[in-house]
Scaffold this active site. Structure first.
Site, PDB file in Angstrom:
ATOM      1  N   HIS A 120       6.677  -7.715  -1.310  1.00 38.12           N
ATOM      2  CA  HIS A 120       5.620  -8.141  -2.238  1.00 38.12           C
ATOM      3  C   HIS A 120       5.289  -7.065  -3.268  1.00 38.12           C
ATOM      4  O   HIS A 120       4.220  -7.103  -3.878  1.00 38.12           O
ATOM      5  CB  HIS A 120       4.359  -8.543  -1.454  1.00 38.12           C
ATOM      6  N   ASP A 160       0.802  -1.234   0.000  1.00 37.05           N
ATOM      7  CA  ASP A 160       0.000   0.000   0.000  1.00 37.05           C
ATOM      8  C   ASP A 160       0.835   1.285   0.000  1.00 37.05           C
ATOM      9  O   ASP A 160       0.287   2.371  -0.217  1.00 37.05           O
ATOM     10  CB  ASP A 160      -0.996  -0.012   1.185  1.00 37.05           C
TER      11      ASP A 160
END
Ligand code: APR
Length: 229
Positions: free
Chosen positions: A105, A90
């Site tokens: 990730h 995010d």
């Protein structure tokens, strides 16, 4: 004291971003095999993009919380004796001010072109056409995140392992410890002689490994960590 921190979706929960495996989490209502694998993308890129654009619009409205900000304070205090390893895509750690970090990730605000290999930042939360096209060649682009079954970025993983092997304190915040190789890092740290602390309101697979479990949400738990260090 060298401190390494591993964060998961839980640190962004109090910013209003759903986790994956909690009640109401993303994988409770959606099938990761349909949305977060290379095969899923091949089969239906428009559907996968729709989901990522939806997640982007939630994240765009979210703000870093006291958990993210507490880690920035810790980074400022410890300098090169601090490192952050996040599983989150995010970008809230960077928005909070963290600089000494790797994203295991990937990042939801980056894209990669499957035709010309271009990779660039893209902050759109909607797209006139689905799937969106590469700004360089018009080819198909994908979110630059790691899907199930894909390798993690080698340099980020190598840095993460190096820190896990060379720290005095390894702190796991807001992760269920279900997904490897990220979940292996606290074991590596423990093996190398580090103290392991977990900040999580719930018990997880990592809890038995921890020397200390702070059963608090990240916003409170990080403040307690700051007092300890
Ligand atoms: N503060 C701290 N932890 C919290 C909070 C909070 N406010 N709210 C929930 N949690 C904890 C939950 O108890 C749970 O242990 O956050 C954890 C979230 O676990 P997951 O949803 O499994 O997320 P994560 O561990 O980051 O998943 C790892 O799985 O789906 C993939 O790539 C995705 O990076 C993700 C990876």
């Amino acid at each position: 004291m060298r401190v390494a921190v591993l964060t998961g979706a839980g640190i962004s929960a109090e910013s209003g971003i759903p986790t994956f495996r909690d009640e109401g989490g993303l994988w409770k209502n959606l099938d990761p095999k349909v949305l977060a694998t290379p095969t899923a993308f091949e089969r239906n890129p428009a559907l996968v993009w729709e989901w990522y654009l939806q997640r982007r619009s939630i994240i765009a409205k979210a703000k870093p919380n006291a958990g993210h900000l507490g880690l920035v304070e810790l980074e400022q205090e410890l300098g090169e004796n601090f490192f952050l390893i996040t599983q989150n895509v995010d970008g809230l750690h960077q928005r909070a001010g963290s600089r000494r970090l790797v994203e295991l990730h990937g990042n939801i605000w980056k894209v990669k072109c499957l035709s010309c290999d271009a990779s660039y930042e893209d902050y759109s939360t909607e797209s006139a056409q689905l799937p969106p096209r590469c700004r360089e060649c018009g080819g198909l682009i994908r979110p630059a995140v790691v899907w199930f079954g894909e390798p993690l970025p080698a340099d980020a993983l190598e840095t993460a392992y190096r820190w896990a092997q060379n720290c005095d304190l390894f702190v796991c915040i807001g992760t269920s410890g279900e997904v490897y190789p990220a979940a292996h890092l606290p074991y590596v740290a423990k093996e190398a002689g580090a103290q392991v602390v977990e900040i999580n309101p719930k018990e997880t697979k990592l809890s038995p490994l921890a020397d200390l479990c702070i059963r608090e949400p990240a916003t409170k738990g990080v403040q307690e960590l700051l007092k300890m260090i």
